[in-house]
Motif scaffolding. Structure first.
Motif, PDB file in Angstrom:
ATOM      1  N   TYR A 182      36.692  45.059  29.379  1.00 48.64           N
ATOM      2  CA  TYR A 182      35.818  45.012  28.130  1.00 48.64           C
ATOM      3  C   TYR A 182      35.354  43.495  27.843  1.00 48.64           C
ATOM      4  O   TYR A 182      34.598  43.415  26.670  1.00 48.64           O
ATOM      5  CB  TYR A 182      36.853  45.413  26.812  1.00 48.64           C
ATOM      6  N   HIS A 183      35.267  42.811  28.770  1.00 49.15           N
ATOM      7  CA  HIS A 183      34.749  41.552  28.932  1.00 49.15           C
ATOM      8  C   HIS A 183      34.986  40.829  27.388  1.00 49.15           C
ATOM      9  O   HIS A 183      34.299  40.089  26.693  1.00 49.15           O
ATOM     10  CB  HIS A 183      33.090  41.674  28.578  1.00 49.15           C
ATOM     11  N   PRO A 233      36.509  37.907  25.308  1.00 51.01           N
ATOM     12  CA  PRO A 233      36.181  36.526  25.429  1.00 51.01           C
ATOM     13  C   PRO A 233      37.502  35.653  25.701  1.00 51.01           C
ATOM     14  O   PRO A 233      38.590  36.120  25.275  1.00 51.01           O
ATOM     15  CB  PRO A 233      35.814  36.030  24.001  1.00 51.01           C
ATOM     16  N   VAL A 250      50.370  46.457  23.389  1.00 48.04           N
ATOM     17  CA  VAL A 250      49.561  45.295  23.277  1.00 48.04           C
ATOM     18  C   VAL A 250      48.240  45.538  23.977  1.00 48.04           C
ATOM     19  O   VAL A 250      47.097  45.369  23.277  1.00 48.04           O
ATOM     20  CB  VAL A 250      50.197  44.073  23.640  1.00 48.04           C
ATOM     21  N   MET A 278      44.181  46.528  22.538  1.00 48.21           N
ATOM     22  CA  MET A 278      42.804  45.714  22.807  1.00 48.21           C
ATOM     23  C   MET A 278      41.965  46.847  23.030  1.00 48.21           C
ATOM     24  O   MET A 278      40.732  46.566  22.719  1.00 48.21           O
ATOM     25  CB  MET A 278      43.283  44.840  23.907  1.00 48.21           C
ATOM     26  N   ILE A 279      42.352  48.005  23.604  1.00 47.87           N
ATOM     27  CA  ILE A 279      41.376  48.978  23.924  1.00 47.87           C
ATOM     28  C   ILE A 279      40.663  49.703  22.736  1.00 47.87           C
ATOM     29  O   ILE A 279      39.321  49.888  22.772  1.00 47.87           O
ATOM     30  CB  ILE A 279      42.003  50.117  24.781  1.00 47.87           C
ATOM     31  N   ARG A 292      37.834  48.535  20.432  1.00 45.72           N
ATOM     32  CA  ARG A 292      36.576  47.845  21.617  1.00 45.72           C
ATOM     33  C   ARG A 292      35.987  49.379  21.836  1.00 45.72           C
ATOM     34  O   ARG A 292      34.757  49.574  21.926  1.00 45.72           O
ATOM     35  CB  ARG A 292      36.881  47.272  22.487  1.00 45.72           C
ATOM     36  N   ASP A 341      37.499  31.867  36.096  1.00 47.97           N
ATOM     37  CA  ASP A 341      38.751  31.980  35.270  1.00 47.97           C
ATOM     38  C   ASP A 341      39.672  32.429  36.067  1.00 47.97           C
ATOM     39  O   ASP A 341      39.715  33.531  36.652  1.00 47.97           O
ATOM     40  CB  ASP A 341      38.645  32.901  34.003  1.00 47.97           C
ATOM     41  N   PRO A 342      40.747  31.564  36.492  1.00 46.94           N
ATOM     42  CA  PRO A 342      41.649  31.884  37.665  1.00 46.94           C
ATOM     43  C   PRO A 342      42.609  32.926  37.169  1.00 46.94           C
ATOM     44  O   PRO A 342      43.022  33.590  38.376  1.00 46.94           O
ATOM     45  CB  PRO A 342      42.418  30.460  37.874  1.00 46.94           C
ATOM     46  N   PHE A 343      43.017  33.560  36.101  1.00 47.83           N
ATOM     47  CA  PHE A 343      43.795  34.570  35.890  1.00 47.83           C
ATOM     48  C   PHE A 343      43.039  35.891  35.822  1.00 47.83           C
ATOM     49  O   PHE A 343      43.737  36.862  36.131  1.00 47.83           O
ATOM     50  CB  PHE A 343      44.377  34.352  34.645  1.00 47.83           C
ATOM     51  N   ARG A 344      41.896  35.774  35.243  1.00 41.43           N
ATOM     52  CA  ARG A 344      41.198  37.142  34.991  1.00 41.43           C
ATOM     53  C   ARG A 344      39.883  37.229  35.864  1.00 41.43           C
ATOM     54  O   ARG A 344      39.343  38.142  35.444  1.00 41.43           O
ATOM     55  CB  ARG A 344      40.978  37.043  33.479  1.00 41.43           C
ATOM     56  N   ARG A 350      33.207  22.820   9.619  1.00 40.49           N
ATOM     57  CA  ARG A 350      33.045  22.897  11.212  1.00 40.49           C
ATOM     58  C   ARG A 350      33.949  24.007  11.610  1.00 40.49           C
ATOM     59  O   ARG A 350      35.010  24.420  11.253  1.00 40.49           O
ATOM     60  CB  ARG A 350      33.913  21.774  11.741  1.00 40.49           C
ATOM     61  N   PRO A 399      31.192  35.510  19.352  1.00 47.77           N
ATOM     62  CA  PRO A 399      32.486  35.935  19.819  1.00 47.77           C
ATOM     63  C   PRO A 399      32.428  36.470  21.154  1.00 47.77           C
ATOM     64  O   PRO A 399      33.369  36.883  22.014  1.00 47.77           O
ATOM     65  CB  PRO A 399      33.127  36.984  18.886  1.00 47.77           C
ATOM     66  N   ASP A 433      31.155  35.420  24.982  1.00 42.80           N
ATOM     67  CA  ASP A 433      30.832  34.420  25.870  1.00 42.80           C
ATOM     68  C   ASP A 433      31.107  34.663  27.374  1.00 42.80           C
ATOM     69  O   ASP A 433      30.725  33.925  28.243  1.00 42.80           O
ATOM     70  CB  ASP A 433      31.880  33.212  25.801  1.00 42.80           C
ATOM     71  N   ARG A 434      31.328  35.844  27.829  1.00 42.41           N
ATOM     72  CA  ARG A 434      31.417  36.264  29.207  1.00 42.41           C
ATOM     73  C   ARG A 434      31.187  37.603  29.735  1.00 42.41           C
ATOM     74  O   ARG A 434      31.451  38.587  28.908  1.00 42.41           O
ATOM     75  CB  ARG A 434      32.875  35.489  29.758  1.00 42.41           C
ATOM     76  N   TYR A 435      30.802  37.862  30.863  1.00 39.21           N
ATOM     77  CA  TYR A 435      30.700  39.090  31.503  1.00 39.21           C
ATOM     78  C   TYR A 435      31.387  39.144  32.687  1.00 39.21           C
ATOM     79  O   TYR A 435      30.929  38.595  33.863  1.00 39.21           O
ATOM     80  CB  TYR A 435      29.068  39.480  31.697  1.00 39.21           C
ATOM     81  N   TYR A 436      32.412  39.872  33.072  1.00 36.48           N
ATOM     82  CA  TYR A 436      33.133  39.930  34.224  1.00 36.48           C
ATOM     83  C   TYR A 436      32.296  40.673  35.325  1.00 36.48           C
ATOM     84  O   TYR A 436      31.992  41.802  35.051  1.00 36.48           O
ATOM     85  CB  TYR A 436      34.608  40.423  33.785  1.00 36.48           C
ATOM     86  N   ILE A 472      30.564  44.053  24.622  1.00 35.85           N
ATOM     87  CA  ILE A 472      29.436  44.230  25.787  1.00 35.85           C
ATOM     88  C   ILE A 472      29.168  45.548  26.406  1.00 35.85           C
ATOM     89  O   ILE A 472      30.323  45.974  26.691  1.00 35.85           O
ATOM     90  CB  ILE A 472      29.538  43.022  26.724  1.00 35.85           C
TER      91      ILE A 472
END
Lengths: 437, 188
Positions: free
Chosen positions: A129-130, A132, B20, B24-25, B28, B49-52, B75, B125, B127-130, B167
Motif C-alpha cells: 500500500y506504499h 510512508p 495490526v 493497516m489494510i 486504505r 529501505d533495508p527492511f521493506r 513547525r 503523508p 513519500d514513496r512508491y515501492y 497511492i
C-alpha cells in the motif's frame, strides 16, 4: 554441574588413584555421584541450532519465492500472501505449545519463525500500500507484538532479538528529533526472563547469551537514549555503567574464569579500560558542564532528567556492590569498580573550570594505577590473561602519551623496546611464580 | 490448567498480531475503492529501505499552500489541505484548514510557516512508491533521461477519502512506471 566439568573430573580420577591421592573406592563413588556427563547436552545444542537455522531458511525461502513474482501479483493476492508467514508461524508456535512444550528446538525455532513472520507481514503490507516510512514505529510495533512469546514459550532467542530491535528503535527515535526514554521500561520487560535463566543456570547458554546481548545493547542504547542536554554527562553515565556491569559480573557470577562465560565482567572491564584511555585525552573534556547547557529544539528538558536518573541509579548500584566486595575482602576487584565514582567526581570537578587539565590528569593517574594493580594481580595469581590485560592497558597509555609528546624516533623506539621487554619479563615472572607454587 | 491459560493468552496474542496488519489494510482499501482520484505532479528519487525493500521516493507537488489568513503556523503543524483540480487536471491546494473541513476532498498534512501571510510549506503523508528492486533505480534513471530529453512528466494517482490518501499508481509519460521502464529497457 556442567558436562565439561564432569568430563574433566572423570579424566582426572585415574591419575589421582594412581598417585594415591584418593582410593579406587572413592573414585568409584565420585563417578557414581556425578554420573555420566550428559551426552545429550551437545546433541541438544546441535538440534537447537539446526532447528532455528532450518526455520529461518524456510522463512527466507518463502519470502524469496514471493519476491520473485511479486511485481506480477495483484494487490489482493499480495495482501493475502503477506499473512502467510505470520499464519504459519502462529500455527507452528501453537503446535509447540500444545504438543512440544518440552522441546527447546521447537520452542526457539517456532517463536523465531513467528517473530520473522510478524515483521514480514507488516513490511509487506506497507510495501503493498506504499505506506510512508517510519522505521521507528515499524520496529517498535514489531518488537511489542513479539515480546510476549518470550514468556509464553519460555524462549530466549526472541528476547535477544527484542533487545536488539529495541536498541535500533531507540536510534531511529532519537535521530528523528524525538526521545527514547521508553527504551528502559520496555527493555525491562524481558528482565524477569533473564533473572530466571541466570538463577536456574547462571553459566548455561541462555544466561550467557542473554548476558552478552544485554551488556552489548546497553553499551549502544545508553549513548543513544541520553538526551545530552548537559554536555559531557555521558562521561559520568558510561563510567558508572561499565563499573556497575563489572561489579555485577564479579559479585553474581564468579564461579567460572573463562572470559566468554562472564559477559558482564568482560564488557565492564573492557569498557572501563577503553573509556579511561579515551578520557586521558583533552578533547572529551572540552565545553562540559552547566555553563554549556543545550537549549535547542532537539533537546527536551524533561527527557534530560533521565540522564541524571541513570547516573545516580548506576552509581548507587556501583557503590552498593563495592561495599559488598569490601565486606567480602575481595579488594583485587575494586579497581575497575571505582570507575563510576572516579568518573562522576572528576566530571563535577572538571565542570567547575580547567576541565581538560583536571579530567586528563585524573584519568591518566587512574588508568596508570589500575594497570599496575592488574599486572600485580596477574603475577601473584599466575593468570596470564589478567597479566597481559594489565600490560596492554599500561602499554596503550604509554604509547598514546608518547604520540602526544614531541619526542624523537630514537627515544620512542627505545621506549617501545623497554615496553616489549617488560611484557616478556612480566610473563616469565608470572610463569615462574606459578611453577614455584 | 497452566497450559490452558498459556494457550488462551497465545490465542489472544495471535489475534492482535493479525489485527495490526489488518487495520493497516482496511482503511486504505476502503479509500482505494471509494476515494476520489487526484493526480499529483512529482519528481522521483531512488533510495533504499533495508527492511521493506526498494522504493522510489516521491515528492508531491505543490510544496506550498495559500497562507491561512491571520494565522502563522508553527513547525510541522497538523493541517488539512483542501484539494481542487487545475486546468490541466492536476491536483492543487484550494486552501489550508486547521480542522477537518465539512465539505470537499482533503488530505491531512504537516504545514510550516515562518511569518504571517507567507505561503506555508506542506509535507504530504505520501513519500514513496515501492517497486521491484531491479526496476526502482532504472525508473529513476529513465525518468531523469526522459525529463532532460523530452520534458516528460511524472505524476502519482492518489485516492483520497476523509483525510486519507493512498497511492494507486505512479505514471511516467502517462504510462504506469513499471510498463514505462520495461519499454525503455526494450528500446535500448
Amino acid at each position: 554441574m556442567l558436562a565439561n566439568h564432569i568430563r574433566w573430573l572423570r579424566g582426572q580420577l585415574p591419575a589421582l588413584v594412581e598417585h594415591g591421592v584418593i582410593s579406587a573406592e572413592s573414585a568409584e563413588r565420585l563417578r557414581a555421584h556425578y554420573g555420566e556427563p550428559d551426552a545429550s547436552e551437545r546433541k541438544n545444542y546441535a538440534l537447537i541450532v539446526c532447528g532455528v537455522l532450518g526455520a529461518a531458511l524456510i522463512g527466507l525461502g518463502i519470502i524469496l519465492l514471493f519476491a520473485h513474482n511479486w511485481e506480477h501479483l495483484s494487490r489482493p493476492v499480495r495482501t493475502v500472501l503477506a499473512f502467510v508467514p505470520l499464519l504459519i508461524g502462529q500455527a507452528l508456535t501453537g503446535f509447540t505449545l500444545l504438543r512440544r512444550r518440552d522441546s527447546i528446538p521447537w520452542r526457539e525455532g517456532s517463536t523465531i519463525f513467528l517473530m520473522a513472520g510478524i515483521g514480514a507481514a507488516i513490511a509487506l503490507i506497507g510495501q503493498t500500500y506504499h505506506i510512508p516510512g517510519n522505521m521507528g514505529a515499524f520496529l517498535l510495533t514489531w518488537m511489542l507484538l513479539s515480546v510476549p512469546l518470550v514468556y509464553l514459550a519460555g524462549a530466549t532467542l526472541p528476547a535477544v532479538f527484542y533487545w536488539i530491535g529495541l536498541t535500533a528503535w531507540a536510534g531511529y527515535a532519537q535521530d528523528a528529533g524525538g526521545h527514547a526514554v521508553l527504551f528502559w521500561p520496555l527493555a525491562a520487560i524481558v528482565g524477569p526472563h533473564l533473572w530466571l535463566s541466570a538463577k536456574n543456570h547462571p553459566y548455561g547458554p541462555r544466561a550467557i547469551l542473554l548476558g552478552w546481548t544485554l551488556a552489548l545493547c546497553l553499551c549502544v542504547s545508553t549513548g543513544i537514549t541520553l538526551e545530552k542536554a548537559l554536555p559531557g554527562i555521558w562521561i559520568a553515565v558510561y563510567c558508572a555503567l561499565f563499573s556497575a556491569l563489572y561489579l555485577l559480573g564479579n559479585v553474581a557470577f564468579h564461579d567460572v574464569s573463562r572470559f566468554w562465560q562472564r559477559p558482564l565482567h568482560a564488557v565492564g572491564a573492557t569498557g572501563v579500560a577503553i573509556l579511561s584511555l579515551i578520557l586521558t585525552f583533552g578533547e572529551p573534556w572540552r565545553d562540559i558542564g552547566w555553563h554549556y547547557y543545550r537549549h535547542g529544539s532537539r533537546f527536551h528538558t524533561w527527557a534530560a532528567v533521565q540522564d541524571y536518573v541513570l547516573v545516580l541509579g548506576l552509581l548507587a548500584v556501583t557503590v552498593f556492590l563495592l561495599v559488598r566486595l569490601v565486606r567480602e575482602r575481595r579488594y583485587g576487584q575494586i579497581g575497575f569498580g571505582l570507575a563510576g565514582v572516579v568518573g562522576l567526581l572528576t566530571y563535577c570537578a572538571a565542570a567547575q573550570g580547567n576541565a581538560d587539565v583536571v579530567g586528563v590528569t585524573i584519568f591518566n593517574v587512574y588508568l596508570f594505577v589500575l594497570s599496575v594493580v592488574v599486572i600485580t594481580q596477574g603475577i601473584r595469581q599466575s593468570q596470564l590473561l589478567t597479566l597481559n590485560g594489565g600490560l596492554l592497558m599500561l602499554s596503550a597509555l604509554v604509547v598514546v602519551r608518547f604520540f602526544d609528546a614531541d619526542l624523537s624516533f630514537t627515544l620512542r623506539g627505545i621506549a617501545f623496546i623497554v615496553l616489549g621487554a617488560g611484557f616478556l619479563g612480566a610473563n616469565l615472572l608470572a610463569r615462574r611464580t606459578g611453577d614455584v607454587r | 490448567m497452566k497450559q490452558n491459560l498459556t494457550l488462551t493468552i497465545f490465542a489472544v496474542l495471535a489475534v492482535i498480531q493479525l489485527a495490526v496488519p489488518a487495520t493497516m489494510i482496511i482503511g486504505r482499501e476502503t479509500t482505494l475503492q471509494e476515494g476520489e482520484r487526484y493526480l499529483f505532479r512529482t519528481a522521483p528519487v531512488d533510495p533504499y529501505d533495508p527492511f521493506r525493500g526498494r522504493y522510489v521516493a516521491i515528492r508531491l507537488q505543490p510544496q506550498t499552500a495559500p497562507p491561512v489568513k491571520g494565522v502563522t503556523l508553527g513547525r510541522d503543524q497538523t493541517a488539512y489541505a483542501v484539494l481542487t483540480k487545475d486546468d490541466e487536471g492536476f491536483a492543487a491546494i484550494e486552501r489550508l484548514s486547521l480542522s477537518p473541513p465539512d465539505t470537499g476532498d482533503y488530505i491531512r498534512v504537516r504545514a510550516s510557516s515562518w511569518a504571517n501571510n507567507t505561503e506555508p510549506r506542506v509535507d504530504w503523508p505520501i513519500d514513496r512508491y515501492y517497486m521491484d528492486e531491479n526496476l526502482a533505480p532504472e525508473a529513476e534513471r529513465a525518468y531523469r533521461r526522459a525529463r532532460w530529453d523530452d520534458g516528460a512528466e511524472a505524476y502519482v494517482a492518489l485516492r483520497v477519502r476523509r483525510g486519507n490518501a493512498v497511492i494507486e499508481e505512479l505514471y511516467i509519460e502517462d504510462k504506469p512506471v513499471a510498463e514505462y521502464v520495461r519499454q525503455q529497457q526494450s528500446e535500448e
